[in-house]
Motif scaffolding. Structure first.
Motif, PDB file in Angstrom:
ATOM      1  N   MET A   9      -1.018 -27.310 -32.412  1.00 55.81           N
ATOM      2  CA  MET A   9      -1.106 -25.988 -31.806  1.00 55.81           C
ATOM      3  C   MET A   9       0.111 -25.178 -32.236  1.00 55.81           C
ATOM      4  N   GLU A  10      -0.147 -24.046 -32.863  1.00 59.89           N
ATOM      5  CA  GLU A  10       0.933 -23.204 -33.354  1.00 59.89           C
ATOM      6  C   GLU A  10       1.201 -22.062 -32.384  1.00 59.89           C
ATOM      7  N   PHE A  11       2.462 -21.645 -32.387  1.00 58.46           N
ATOM      8  CA  PHE A  11       2.867 -20.515 -31.557  1.00 58.46           C
ATOM      9  C   PHE A  11       2.780 -19.247 -32.391  1.00 58.46           C
ATOM     10  N   ASP A  12       2.104 -18.235 -31.875  1.00 60.48           N
ATOM     11  CA  ASP A  12       1.887 -17.003 -32.618  1.00 60.48           C
ATOM     12  C   ASP A  12       2.956 -15.967 -32.241  1.00 60.48           C
ATOM     13  N   PHE A  13       3.956 -15.833 -33.102  1.00 62.42           N
ATOM     14  CA  PHE A  13       5.033 -14.886 -32.842  1.00 62.42           C
ATOM     15  C   PHE A  13       4.557 -13.438 -32.976  1.00 62.42           C
ATOM     16  N   GLY A  14       3.556 -13.200 -33.793  1.00 63.15           N
ATOM     17  CA  GLY A  14       3.012 -11.847 -33.940  1.00 63.15           C
ATOM     18  C   GLY A  14       2.379 -11.361 -32.648  1.00 63.15           C
ATOM     19  N   ALA A  15       1.618 -12.228 -32.000  1.00 64.80           N
ATOM     20  CA  ALA A  15       0.984 -11.863 -30.728  1.00 64.80           C
ATOM     21  C   ALA A  15       2.037 -11.669 -29.649  1.00 64.80           C
ATOM     22  N   LEU A  16       3.073 -12.494 -29.672  1.00 67.18           N
ATOM     23  CA  LEU A  16       4.152 -12.350 -28.694  1.00 67.18           C
ATOM     24  C   LEU A  16       4.879 -11.017 -28.891  1.00 67.18           C
TER      25      LEU A  16
END
Length: 75
Positions: A1-8
């Motif tokens: 599971m990757e963390f989406d920095f763009g969405a954040l």
């Protein structure tokens, strides 16, 4: 599971913009409305009523979001 920095980043920017609008924007519009009303220039009363009505509209919209937020946003 990757963390989406763009969405954040997008969410943070949206929250900051709404906070700026509601936190500083409404008092600024209110102050402009009062100042316009007191200027006694031609047409200033109409502009003042428009600015004050916009403040009331934003306040009512904020109250409705607080009350019916789950129904509006499906949370």
């Amino acid at each position: 599971m990757e963390f989406d920095f763009g969405a954040l980043a997008s969410a943070v920017i949206q929250v900051l913009l709404v906070g700026l609008l509601l936190g500083a924007g409404i008092p600024l519009i209110y102050a402009l409305g009062i100042r316009t009303y007191e200027s006694r220039r031609p047409g200033s009363t109409v502009l003042s009523v428009v600015l004050m009505s916009f403040c009331v509209l934003l306040a009512v919209a904020g109250i409705l979001v607080i009350i019916f937020g789950d129904a509006i946003f499906g949370g």
